[in-house]
Design a protein around this motif. Structure first.
Motif, PDB file in Angstrom:
ATOM      1  N   THR A   1      -5.972 -12.747  26.417  1.00 40.52           N
ATOM      2  CA  THR A   1      -6.081 -14.212  26.500  1.00 40.52           C
ATOM      3  C   THR A   1      -7.157 -14.612  27.509  1.00 40.52           C
ATOM      4  O   THR A   1      -7.861 -15.605  27.323  1.00 40.52           O
ATOM      5  CB  THR A   1      -4.695 -14.794  26.862  1.00 40.52           C
ATOM      6  OG1 THR A   1      -3.810 -14.502  25.771  1.00 40.52           O
ATOM      7  CG2 THR A   1      -4.737 -16.296  27.073  1.00 40.52           C
ATOM      8  N   ASP A   2      -7.340 -13.815  28.575  1.00 34.54           N
ATOM      9  CA  ASP A   2      -8.351 -14.157  29.585  1.00 34.54           C
ATOM     10  C   ASP A   2      -9.764 -14.121  28.998  1.00 34.54           C
ATOM     11  O   ASP A   2     -10.638 -14.849  29.454  1.00 34.54           O
ATOM     12  CB  ASP A   2      -8.278 -13.182  30.768  1.00 34.54           C
ATOM     13  CG  ASP A   2      -7.077 -13.515  31.644  1.00 34.54           C
ATOM     14  OD1 ASP A   2      -6.540 -14.632  31.508  1.00 34.54           O
ATOM     15  OD2 ASP A   2      -6.679 -12.643  32.443  1.00 34.54           O
TER      16      ASP A   2
ATOM     17  N   TYR B   1     -10.499 -14.976  25.795  1.00 32.39           N
ATOM     18  CA  TYR B   1     -10.654 -16.227  25.032  1.00 32.39           C
ATOM     19  C   TYR B   1     -10.782 -17.433  25.960  1.00 32.39           C
ATOM     20  O   TYR B   1     -11.461 -18.404  25.659  1.00 32.39           O
ATOM     21  CB  TYR B   1      -9.486 -16.402  24.051  1.00 32.39           C
ATOM     22  CG  TYR B   1      -9.656 -15.541  22.818  1.00 32.39           C
ATOM     23  CD1 TYR B   1     -10.585 -15.881  21.843  1.00 32.39           C
ATOM     24  CD2 TYR B   1      -8.903 -14.385  22.629  1.00 32.39           C
ATOM     25  CE1 TYR B   1     -10.757 -15.094  20.707  1.00 32.39           C
ATOM     26  CE2 TYR B   1      -9.070 -13.591  21.501  1.00 32.39           C
ATOM     27  CZ  TYR B   1      -9.998 -13.958  20.546  1.00 32.39           C
ATOM     28  OH  TYR B   1     -10.185 -13.184  19.436  1.00 32.39           O
ATOM     29  N   ARG B   2     -10.128 -17.334  27.132  1.00 34.53           N
ATOM     30  CA  ARG B   2     -10.198 -18.442  28.092  1.00 34.53           C
ATOM     31  C   ARG B   2     -11.635 -18.692  28.551  1.00 34.53           C
ATOM     32  O   ARG B   2     -11.983 -19.810  28.924  1.00 34.53           O
ATOM     33  CB  ARG B   2      -9.325 -18.090  29.308  1.00 34.53           C
ATOM     34  CG  ARG B   2      -8.687 -19.283  29.991  1.00 34.53           C
ATOM     35  CD  ARG B   2      -8.038 -18.839  31.294  1.00 34.53           C
ATOM     36  NE  ARG B   2      -6.925 -17.926  31.112  1.00 34.53           N
ATOM     37  CZ  ARG B   2      -5.698 -18.294  30.786  1.00 34.53           C
ATOM     38  NH1 ARG B   2      -5.444 -19.565  30.607  1.00 34.53           N
ATOM     39  NH2 ARG B   2      -4.735 -17.420  30.652  1.00 34.53           N
TER      40      ARG B   2
ATOM     41  N   ASP C   1     -11.730 -23.902  24.870  1.00 33.82           N
ATOM     42  CA  ASP C   1     -11.404 -24.987  25.807  1.00 33.82           C
ATOM     43  C   ASP C   1     -10.164 -24.576  26.610  1.00 33.82           C
ATOM     44  O   ASP C   1      -9.508 -23.580  26.276  1.00 33.82           O
ATOM     45  CB  ASP C   1     -11.143 -26.285  25.009  1.00 33.82           C
ATOM     46  CG  ASP C   1      -9.868 -26.157  24.203  1.00 33.82           C
ATOM     47  OD1 ASP C   1      -8.899 -26.872  24.474  1.00 33.82           O
ATOM     48  OD2 ASP C   1      -9.813 -25.293  23.303  1.00 33.82           O
ATOM     49  N   PRO C   2      -9.798 -25.323  27.635  1.00 38.95           N
ATOM     50  CA  PRO C   2      -8.674 -24.896  28.489  1.00 38.95           C
ATOM     51  C   PRO C   2      -7.332 -24.804  27.751  1.00 38.95           C
ATOM     52  O   PRO C   2      -6.441 -24.085  28.189  1.00 38.95           O
ATOM     53  CB  PRO C   2      -8.609 -25.987  29.568  1.00 38.95           C
ATOM     54  CG  PRO C   2      -9.944 -26.630  29.560  1.00 38.95           C
ATOM     55  CD  PRO C   2     -10.493 -26.514  28.175  1.00 38.95           C
TER      56      PRO C   2
ATOM     57  N   LEU D   1      -7.019 -23.501  24.871  1.00 37.29           N
ATOM     58  CA  LEU D   1      -7.167 -22.305  24.027  1.00 37.29           C
ATOM     59  C   LEU D   1      -7.017 -22.637  22.540  1.00 37.29           C
ATOM     60  O   LEU D   1      -6.300 -21.942  21.798  1.00 37.29           O
ATOM     61  CB  LEU D   1      -6.138 -21.235  24.451  1.00 37.29           C
ATOM     62  CG  LEU D   1      -6.341 -20.673  25.858  1.00 37.29           C
ATOM     63  CD1 LEU D   1      -5.100 -19.922  26.330  1.00 37.29           C
ATOM     64  CD2 LEU D   1      -7.559 -19.768  25.908  1.00 37.29           C
TER      65      LEU D   1
ATOM     66  N   TRP E   1      -2.239 -20.455  20.599  1.00 43.48           N
ATOM     67  CA  TRP E   1      -1.717 -20.510  21.966  1.00 43.48           C
ATOM     68  C   TRP E   1      -0.914 -21.788  22.218  1.00 43.48           C
ATOM     69  O   TRP E   1      -0.667 -22.154  23.356  1.00 43.48           O
ATOM     70  CB  TRP E   1      -2.854 -20.354  22.969  1.00 43.48           C
ATOM     71  CG  TRP E   1      -3.364 -18.948  23.083  1.00 43.48           C
ATOM     72  CD1 TRP E   1      -2.863 -17.961  23.889  1.00 43.48           C
ATOM     73  CD2 TRP E   1      -4.487 -18.364  22.388  1.00 43.48           C
ATOM     74  NE1 TRP E   1      -3.599 -16.795  23.727  1.00 43.48           N
ATOM     75  CE2 TRP E   1      -4.600 -17.018  22.818  1.00 43.48           C
ATOM     76  CE3 TRP E   1      -5.398 -18.833  21.456  1.00 43.48           C
ATOM     77  CZ2 TRP E   1      -5.588 -16.148  22.345  1.00 43.48           C
ATOM     78  CZ3 TRP E   1      -6.387 -17.979  20.980  1.00 43.48           C
ATOM     79  CH2 TRP E   1      -6.475 -16.649  21.420  1.00 43.48           C
TER      80      TRP E   1
ATOM     81  N   GLN F   1      -0.554 -14.139  21.826  1.00 43.30           N
ATOM     82  CA  GLN F   1      -0.288 -15.578  21.723  1.00 43.30           C
ATOM     83  C   GLN F   1       1.193 -15.862  21.938  1.00 43.30           C
ATOM     84  O   GLN F   1       1.561 -16.789  22.671  1.00 43.30           O
ATOM     85  CB  GLN F   1      -0.736 -16.101  20.356  1.00 43.30           C
ATOM     86  CG  GLN F   1      -2.250 -16.076  20.180  1.00 43.30           C
ATOM     87  CD  GLN F   1      -2.698 -16.488  18.780  1.00 43.30           C
ATOM     88  OE1 GLN F   1      -1.901 -16.538  17.846  1.00 43.30           O
ATOM     89  NE2 GLN F   1      -3.988 -16.762  18.638  1.00 43.30           N
TER      90      GLN F   1
ATOM     91  N   TYR G   1       2.033 -15.506  25.575  1.00 40.53           N
ATOM     92  CA  TYR G   1       1.470 -16.621  26.354  1.00 40.53           C
ATOM     93  C   TYR G   1       2.350 -17.860  26.216  1.00 40.53           C
ATOM     94  O   TYR G   1       2.709 -18.507  27.201  1.00 40.53           O
ATOM     95  CB  TYR G   1       0.044 -16.919  25.875  1.00 40.53           C
ATOM     96  CG  TYR G   1      -0.571 -18.147  26.505  1.00 40.53           C
ATOM     97  CD1 TYR G   1      -1.252 -18.071  27.720  1.00 40.53           C
ATOM     98  CD2 TYR G   1      -0.461 -19.400  25.894  1.00 40.53           C
ATOM     99  CE1 TYR G   1      -1.798 -19.199  28.314  1.00 40.53           C
ATOM    100  CE2 TYR G   1      -0.997 -20.536  26.475  1.00 40.53           C
ATOM    101  CZ  TYR G   1      -1.665 -20.426  27.679  1.00 40.53           C
ATOM    102  OH  TYR G   1      -2.202 -21.549  28.260  1.00 40.53           O
TER     103      TYR G   1
END
Ligand code: SAM
Length: 300
Positions: free
Chosen positions: A30-31, A33-34, A38-39, A41, A92, A116, A119
């Motif tokens: 996930t980091d 894609y971050r 956008d914030p 995700l 997400w 996902q 998260y």
């Protein structure tokens, strides 16, 4: 699942992309894609402006255009009247979180991605339930008041299926959605579709090196498959919505090149994603593919 579609399931898995195929693309951290989404995700096209607007694109941020997209789909299913909302392919979780903020009491998200699901679970959003399962096996207790599905339909058939087989899989999806929805409920669906290309071209162009086991629908396949179960009350084709979103993702990815190379898989991973985003942008700009949104009212 109905008897016909059981026959369509490839040995040991779903008719569409398997959990392993989804993991190949989505479970790379996930980091990572971050760094370039956008914030919230959100991993699908934003809505930069209305369908009839022409001329230069308004100056807006990706964040703002993504929020507009979430609200488009939530308005389409009349979120104010929804106690329970289902998101098929919830990523997400941004759509359902927005639904909860707009008054939904129970938000159910389906995803095949382990990252996902983990998260979303870690967010502990009250009312949010994430299930790591395909819509092909999902069986809710009771009905839902609205369904959204954004960017998942692209994974529902595999390359190589013939036209009848594809139609059967898509029909099964719509039949299942109709079965879950309350009378008077709506489905808001967003999917990349093939544009002005024939089957022979599509068979060579489908990017299985990025999305294994996945193939896109043509818009007419969506209309036909939905027809027995839903009235399509609105549809829009917005290739430029995806082209602009992709350009923004590409800009952010390039801005983080050094960090991706150092901490997220090296030059090979950076090159893979850079090439994929560049090629997709080109495809939307040249109408090989388009971005469709369909709003569908359940047939009674
Ligand atoms: C491109 S992402 C879009 C995520 C999210 N809707 C968004 O807009 O950010 C595709 C999503 O579809 C999900 N998906 C793919 N095939 C699925 C299936 N058969 N059942 C449920 N979810 C599926 C993936 O796990 C992933 O969450």
């Amino acid at each position: 699942m109905n008897a016909d579609s059981t026959l369509m399931v490839p040995q040991g898995g779903y008719a569409g992309a398997s959990a392993e195929a989804i993991s190949f693309h989505y479970d790379v951290g996930t980091d990572f894609y971050r760094l370039w989404l956008d914030p919230l995700l959100i991993y699908s096209a934003a809505r930069w402006r209305g369908p009839l607007d022409r001329g230069p694109m308004p100056v807006r941020s990706l964040e703002e255009a993504q929020r507009t997209k979430l609200d488009f789909h939530l308005d389409a299913v009349r979120v104010g009247e929804c106690r329970t909302l289902l998101d098929v392919g919830c990523g997400w979780g941004a759509m359902l979180k927005r639904g909860l903020d707009r008054g939904v009491e129970r938000a159910i998200g389906l995803t095949l991605s382990a990252d996902q699901a983990a998260y979303v679970e870690a967010q502990c959003w009250p009312g949010f339930e994430v299930r790591r399962e395909s819509y092909e096996v999902f069986a809710p207790e009771g009905t839902v008041d609205g369904i959204v599905s954004v960017g998942a339909f692209e994974h529902f058939v595999r390359p190589g299926y013939d036209a009848a087989h594809r139609q059967g899989v898509y029909r099964n999806f719509f039949e299942r959605c109709r079965g879950w929805l309350r009378t008077g409920g709506a489905l808001s669906l967003q999917s990349i579709c093939w544009g002005y290309v024939d089957r022979a071209y599509a068979a060579k162009a489908v990017p299985t090196y990025v999305f294994p086991d996945s193939d896109l629908p043509w818009p007419n396949e969506v209309f036909e498959a939905a027809n027995p179960f839903f009235d399509v009350i609105y549809a829009e084709s917005r290739a430029e919505d995806y082209a602009l979103t992709l350009r923004e993702w590409l800009r952010r990815l390039r801005a983080h090149k050094a960090e991706i190379i150092a901490n997220h898989g090296g030059e090979k991973i950076f090159d893979h994603y850079e090439k994929y985003l560049r090629r997709c942008t080109y495809a939307f700009e040249n109408n090989t593919v388009t971005l469709m949104r369909f709003v569908m009212a359940r047939r009674n």
